[in-house]
Design an enzyme around this catalytic site. Sequence first.
Site, PDB file in Angstrom:
ATOM      1  N   GLY A   1      27.841  64.795  80.463  1.00 51.33           N
ATOM      2  CA  GLY A   1      28.192  64.392  79.264  1.00 51.33           C
ATOM      3  C   GLY A   1      27.202  63.882  78.466  1.00 51.33           C
ATOM      4  O   GLY A   1      26.679  62.997  78.937  1.00 51.33           O
TER       5      GLY A   1
ATOM      6  N   THR B   1      43.802  51.841  76.633  1.00 51.89           N
ATOM      7  CA  THR B   1      45.086  51.243  76.562  1.00 51.89           C
ATOM      8  C   THR B   1      45.259  49.747  76.013  1.00 51.89           C
ATOM      9  O   THR B   1      46.211  49.536  75.474  1.00 51.89           O
ATOM     10  CB  THR B   1      45.715  51.354  78.152  1.00 51.89           C
ATOM     11  OG1 THR B   1      45.562  52.835  78.506  1.00 51.89           O
ATOM     12  CG2 THR B   1      47.136  50.747  78.289  1.00 51.89           C
TER      13      THR B   1
ATOM     14  N   GLY C   1      42.617  47.964  74.756  1.00 48.71           N
ATOM     15  CA  GLY C   1      41.663  47.059  74.037  1.00 48.71           C
ATOM     16  C   GLY C   1      40.650  46.188  74.549  1.00 48.71           C
ATOM     17  O   GLY C   1      39.845  45.785  73.828  1.00 48.71           O
TER      18      GLY C   1
ATOM     19  N   ASP D   1      38.196  54.754  83.415  1.00 48.79           N
ATOM     20  CA  ASP D   1      37.233  54.617  82.266  1.00 48.79           C
ATOM     21  C   ASP D   1      36.336  55.640  82.334  1.00 48.79           C
ATOM     22  O   ASP D   1      35.125  55.438  81.428  1.00 48.79           O
ATOM     23  CB  ASP D   1      37.196  53.247  81.589  1.00 48.79           C
ATOM     24  CG  ASP D   1      38.169  52.435  81.409  1.00 48.79           C
ATOM     25  OD1 ASP D   1      39.355  52.700  80.937  1.00 48.79           O
ATOM     26  OD2 ASP D   1      38.036  51.430  81.975  1.00 48.79           O
ATOM     27  N   GLU D   2      36.109  56.407  83.412  1.00 48.14           N
ATOM     28  CA  GLU D   2      34.949  57.383  83.539  1.00 48.14           C
ATOM     29  C   GLU D   2      34.824  58.493  82.150  1.00 48.14           C
ATOM     30  O   GLU D   2      33.728  58.981  82.106  1.00 48.14           O
ATOM     31  CB  GLU D   2      34.804  57.966  84.945  1.00 48.14           C
ATOM     32  CG  GLU D   2      35.015  57.170  85.979  1.00 48.14           C
ATOM     33  CD  GLU D   2      36.080  56.719  86.339  1.00 48.14           C
ATOM     34  OE1 GLU D   2      36.460  55.898  87.617  1.00 48.14           O
ATOM     35  OE2 GLU D   2      37.206  57.220  85.716  1.00 48.14           O
TER      36      GLU D   2
ATOM     37  N   ALA E   1      47.224  54.352  82.029  1.00 42.28           N
ATOM     38  CA  ALA E   1      46.066  55.345  81.775  1.00 42.28           C
ATOM     39  C   ALA E   1      45.924  55.479  80.347  1.00 42.28           C
ATOM     40  O   ALA E   1      46.554  55.440  79.632  1.00 42.28           O
ATOM     41  CB  ALA E   1      46.378  56.515  82.440  1.00 42.28           C
TER      42      ALA E   1
ATOM     43  N   HIS F   1      43.382  58.449  78.409  1.00 42.96           N
ATOM     44  CA  HIS F   1      42.576  59.418  77.904  1.00 42.96           C
ATOM     45  C   HIS F   1      42.542  60.075  76.627  1.00 42.96           C
ATOM     46  O   HIS F   1      43.447  60.235  75.970  1.00 42.96           O
ATOM     47  CB  HIS F   1      42.926  60.649  78.683  1.00 42.96           C
ATOM     48  CG  HIS F   1      43.237  60.524  80.341  1.00 42.96           C
ATOM     49  ND1 HIS F   1      43.388  61.442  81.271  1.00 42.96           N
ATOM     50  CD2 HIS F   1      42.639  59.645  81.183  1.00 42.96           C
ATOM     51  CE1 HIS F   1      43.439  61.080  82.414  1.00 42.96           C
ATOM     52  NE2 HIS F   1      42.793  59.776  82.357  1.00 42.96           N
TER      53      HIS F   1
ATOM     54  N   THR G   1      45.641  49.180  90.802  1.00 46.83           N
ATOM     55  CA  THR G   1      46.586  49.641  90.205  1.00 46.83           C
ATOM     56  C   THR G   1      47.631  49.818  91.113  1.00 46.83           C
ATOM     57  O   THR G   1      47.366  49.527  92.512  1.00 46.83           O
ATOM     58  CB  THR G   1      46.535  50.919  89.475  1.00 46.83           C
ATOM     59  OG1 THR G   1      47.803  51.364  88.724  1.00 46.83           O
ATOM     60  CG2 THR G   1      46.133  51.982  90.286  1.00 46.83           C
TER      61      THR G   1
END
Length: 431
Positions: A419, A306, A308, A22-23, A48, A50, A245
């Site tokens: 960002g 994915t 929530g 979640d980066e 995943a 994105h 995972t």
Amino acid sequence: MSKCVNGLRSRLTAIIGAQWGDEGKGKLVDILAEKYDYCARFNGGANAGHTIVVGGVKYAFHLLPCGILYQTCMNVIGNGVVVNIPTLFEELAQLDKNRVDYTGRLVISNRAHLVVDGLLEADAKSESDSRKKFLGTTKRGIGPTYSAKALRQGLRVGDLLHWDTFLLKYHSLNAKLREQEGIQIDTQKEINTLKDYRDILINRNMIVDTISLIANARKDGRRILAEGANATMLDIDYGTYPYVTSSSTNVGGVCTGLGVPPSAIETVIGIVKAYTTRVGEGPFPTELTNETGKYLQKTGHEFGATTGRPRRCGWLDIPILRYSIQINGHSSINLTKLDILTGLEEIKIGVNYLLNGKVIDYIPAQLEELAQVEVEYITVKGWKQDISDCKTFSELPVEAQNYIKKIEELLGIPVSWIGNGPQREKIILKD
């Protein structure tokens, strides 16, 4: 490795999450994909998520490579990915709705494994079994599909090309799931669905030998962007096992998941959130369970793309970033969501782990030890100014600049991208 640390000139760049996922990997992939000939997913599956915002439209991709939004980019789902075909077509419908033409620009490896209903049921059953430790999986069938692959019982995308043989393998897998797990599904319903999708995939020539495709692309001098899913601390080998995972999420996964040699990878960009988050269970040394943690969660909209599920939040953790650099050899860092820290009086950075009162220079493999580590922090001044409109590093408040410089100093590699907002254009290329 190339001298290009930001990926703008490299022939093969890998985008790797350096924390617990979640980066914000999708945003940089989206930006770079416009400059690349190929964008390739190499690991994971629909676990995943994105999220990309383009022209005011929000896209949440779980299987599709982010380069699908660019007409000049060929998109590859590699052999290391596990593919849920109905989910893939749901994402394609999203593109159709927004009139994104992907004709001839998406291929799937014939060696990629299929996620089918029986494996989805196995995942849900395993997670709900009170006798087993709750791992917090996404229940997308990822673990059971990789398990079936390792047991040599799995179904591959290429099997769809030979329907009669596929049916034999499909029924064999479901018979084993009934016998071993007590799983019953409507096989005929799924067969009918897969048959319809199979016909579309074949008519569109989407099932190919992607290893040969990428090898020829490299030979022709094409530029390839390898898009990672999940992150280093969720890696099946290097993550906080068993809260991980089931795939290789590190730079080695690029080689095994796409069929490229290590020497081909020129640039490895580590994606790092300006603070730390993780979804689900597992140790989290810098976790904040106070009001600051709630502030980061609320302000950063920290809920999984994915599932929530709310993400746990904490301060930036330098030891796990050093660990990610050890494993992946990051050329540089893309620091994401710096804007979320705006408004904090002080910002802490976890710089060392202490175990039994002594500084350690490794990440404990045993969770019992990792749960016992204490974190040594340093504190830097925060900033109040809105940074979302900053377009250069020099426009950032001096405190934000100092925060970034401190991260570079602690890690020994540059921050190449910053960002400062969710929109695609809210990113700063640092010289």
